[in-house]
Write an enzyme that holds these catalytic residues in place. Structure first.
Site, PDB file in Angstrom:
ATOM      1  N   HIS A 135      40.588  41.447  49.897  1.00 27.19           N
ATOM      2  CA  HIS A 135      39.608  40.617  50.603  1.00 27.19           C
ATOM      3  C   HIS A 135      39.388  39.297  49.868  1.00 27.19           C
ATOM      4  O   HIS A 135      39.739  39.163  48.690  1.00 27.19           O
ATOM      5  CB  HIS A 135      38.272  41.363  50.697  1.00 27.19           C
ATOM      6  CG  HIS A 135      37.603  41.534  49.366  1.00 27.19           C
ATOM      7  ND1 HIS A 135      38.011  42.472  48.443  1.00 27.19           N
ATOM      8  CD2 HIS A 135      36.582  40.861  48.782  1.00 27.19           C
ATOM      9  CE1 HIS A 135      37.267  42.379  47.365  1.00 27.19           C
ATOM     10  NE2 HIS A 135      36.379  41.395  47.527  1.00 27.19           N
ATOM     11  N   ASP A 183      35.882  36.935  49.086  1.00 27.60           N
ATOM     12  CA  ASP A 183      34.461  37.261  49.063  1.00 27.60           C
ATOM     13  C   ASP A 183      33.749  36.676  50.287  1.00 27.60           C
ATOM     14  O   ASP A 183      33.929  35.498  50.613  1.00 27.60           O
ATOM     15  CB  ASP A 183      33.824  36.752  47.759  1.00 27.60           C
ATOM     16  CG  ASP A 183      34.286  37.581  46.564  1.00 27.60           C
ATOM     17  OD1 ASP A 183      34.637  38.762  46.756  1.00 27.60           O
ATOM     18  OD2 ASP A 183      34.305  37.038  45.440  1.00 27.60           O
ATOM     19  N   HIS A 199      41.717  39.166  46.794  1.00 32.43           N
ATOM     20  CA  HIS A 199      41.777  39.984  45.584  1.00 32.43           C
ATOM     21  C   HIS A 199      41.486  41.442  45.906  1.00 32.43           C
ATOM     22  O   HIS A 199      40.939  41.765  46.960  1.00 32.43           O
ATOM     23  CB  HIS A 199      40.825  39.455  44.508  1.00 32.43           C
ATOM     24  CG  HIS A 199      39.400  39.353  44.940  1.00 32.43           C
ATOM     25  ND1 HIS A 199      38.922  38.304  45.692  1.00 32.43           N
ATOM     26  CD2 HIS A 199      38.336  40.170  44.739  1.00 32.43           C
ATOM     27  CE1 HIS A 199      37.631  38.474  45.929  1.00 32.43           C
ATOM     28  NE2 HIS A 199      37.244  39.604  45.366  1.00 32.43           N
ATOM     29  N   ARG A 212      28.419  38.133  38.728  1.00 33.89           N
ATOM     30  CA  ARG A 212      29.150  37.223  39.613  1.00 33.89           C
ATOM     31  C   ARG A 212      28.281  36.044  40.044  1.00 33.89           C
ATOM     32  O   ARG A 212      27.125  36.235  40.419  1.00 33.89           O
ATOM     33  CB  ARG A 212      29.593  38.009  40.841  1.00 33.89           C
ATOM     34  CG  ARG A 212      30.221  37.185  41.938  1.00 33.89           C
ATOM     35  CD  ARG A 212      30.813  38.057  43.012  1.00 33.89           C
ATOM     36  NE  ARG A 212      29.815  38.458  43.993  1.00 33.89           N
ATOM     37  CZ  ARG A 212      30.097  38.975  45.182  1.00 33.89           C
ATOM     38  NH1 ARG A 212      31.364  39.210  45.515  1.00 33.89           N
ATOM     39  NH2 ARG A 212      29.154  39.300  46.028  1.00 33.89           N
TER      40      ARG A 212
HETATM   41 FE   LIG Z   1      35.365  40.553  45.837  1.00 35.82          FE
END
Ligand SMILES: [Fe+2]
Length: 326
Positions: free
Chosen positions: A131, A133, A282, A299
């Site tokens: 995917h 993000d 990723h 993140r």
């Molecule tokens: Fe991700």
């Protein structure tokens, strides 16, 4: 993030302000050494990192000592950090730009499943985990900066794939054909519901997000054509029959994750990965649940543009998101 590929290539070849960019694979990934991300970095260093991200799509730093404030400050040098309205409960108070993933039971647990069931219902084929993000949004983040806090001694690697290289690797007639198409990206595609009343299905219905994105987007900074597919959000290609759409998507997602377009990174505490979320997909690891070792990652994402196709037309929101509103 604004910089051309030509300049990026030139900068990758020689040290700038003491930093060195060492490519990690043929098409994607570079390790950057000689820089302390917690320091007040010169504009020249920031420009060199920017160029490396655009050229190599994901860059890696090791043995960094960022705290939440430092992580956010570093991110701000490259764009506007996204503030999520809802974050995992391990996320730090007072730092709304930072999302922390810590408890692997957290997501499944919210919906009455253990981690393994959660994973299997969502990731039941090899390609489903791939995917970008927040790819179902009208304006997926431009970049993600992920820092490892606590990781298992082995396992838990992340893999990225270069979607510009994957596009370039298609035959000319197919490149031309797919450049004319659009696809519907939607949160929850392919989830296998539990029999009866499934709390996650209810959650998906309450939080629907869907967008028509071009199947090939033009990168807003490098101008590269990006094969804008993934295994997680793309439901179907519009205008094709279901069978045609599925066959073509299978082919394109296979193409997108061919090993020669990928790089795999082994995390250590203090590692940081910084990727272009517009030009990569990723695969998060699924090999750590049995290790019984915490894996804590922080993140920060940078706000992104609405994708634009080869025809110059932008993506169209179907439901659940508008540009710049999270
Ligand atoms: Fe991700």
């Amino acid at each position: 993030m604004r910089m051309t590929t030509d300049r990026a290539t030139a900068q990758a070849a020689e040290p700038i302000a003491g930093i060195e960019v060492k490519p990690a694979a043929g098409h994607i990934g570079a390790e950057i050494t000689g820089v302390d991300l917690a320091a007040d970095l010169d504009d020249a260093v920031i420009a060199a990192i920017r160029a490396a991200v655009l050229r190599w799509k994901v860059v890696f730093f090791r043995e960094q000592h960022l705290d939440h404030a430092g992580h956010i400050a570093f991110a701000r040098r490259f764009g506007t950090p996204v503030v999520l309205p809802r974050r995992g409960k391990a996320s730090p108070l007072g730092f709304p730009e930072v999302e922390t993933t810590a408890d692997r039971l957290e997501l499944g647990g919210r919906f009455g499943m253990d981690h393994e069931e959660w994973l299997h219902r969502r990731r039941h084929t090899l390609l489903r985990g791939w995917h970008c993000d927040h790819g179902a949004r009208i304006d997926p983040p431009a970049a993600t900066i992920l820092r490892a806090d606590t990781v298992p001694p082995y396992g838990g690697d992340t893999t990225w794939s270069n979607l510009a290289a994957a596009y370039a690797g298609l035959s000319a007639p197919l490149r031309e054909f797919v450049s004319t198409l659009r696809a519907e990206h939607r949160l929850g595609v392919g989830y296998q519901p539990r029999p009866g009343d499934d709390a996650y299905v209810r959650h998906l219905l309450d939080h629907q997000i869907a967008t028509h994105h071009p199947l090939v987007r033009v990168h807003p900074e490098t101008g590269e054509r990006i094969l804008y597919v993934n295994g997680y959000y793309v439901d179907h290609i519009t205008g094709l029959s279901r069978a045609e759409s599925q066959a073509l998507l299978d082919l394109l997602v296979d193409q997108a994750v061919r090993p020669e377009y990928t790089v795999r990174f082994r995390w250590e505490p203090g590692s940081v990965a910084f990727w272009d979320n517009r030009a990569t997909i990723h695969l998060a690891p699924s090999d750590t649940a049995h290790l019984d070792h915490p894996r804590i990652m922080h993140r920060v994402m940078l706000a992104g543009d609405v994708p634009v196709g080869v025809d110059g037309k932008p993506s169209k929101a179907l439901v659940g998101s508008e540009p710049g509103v999270w």
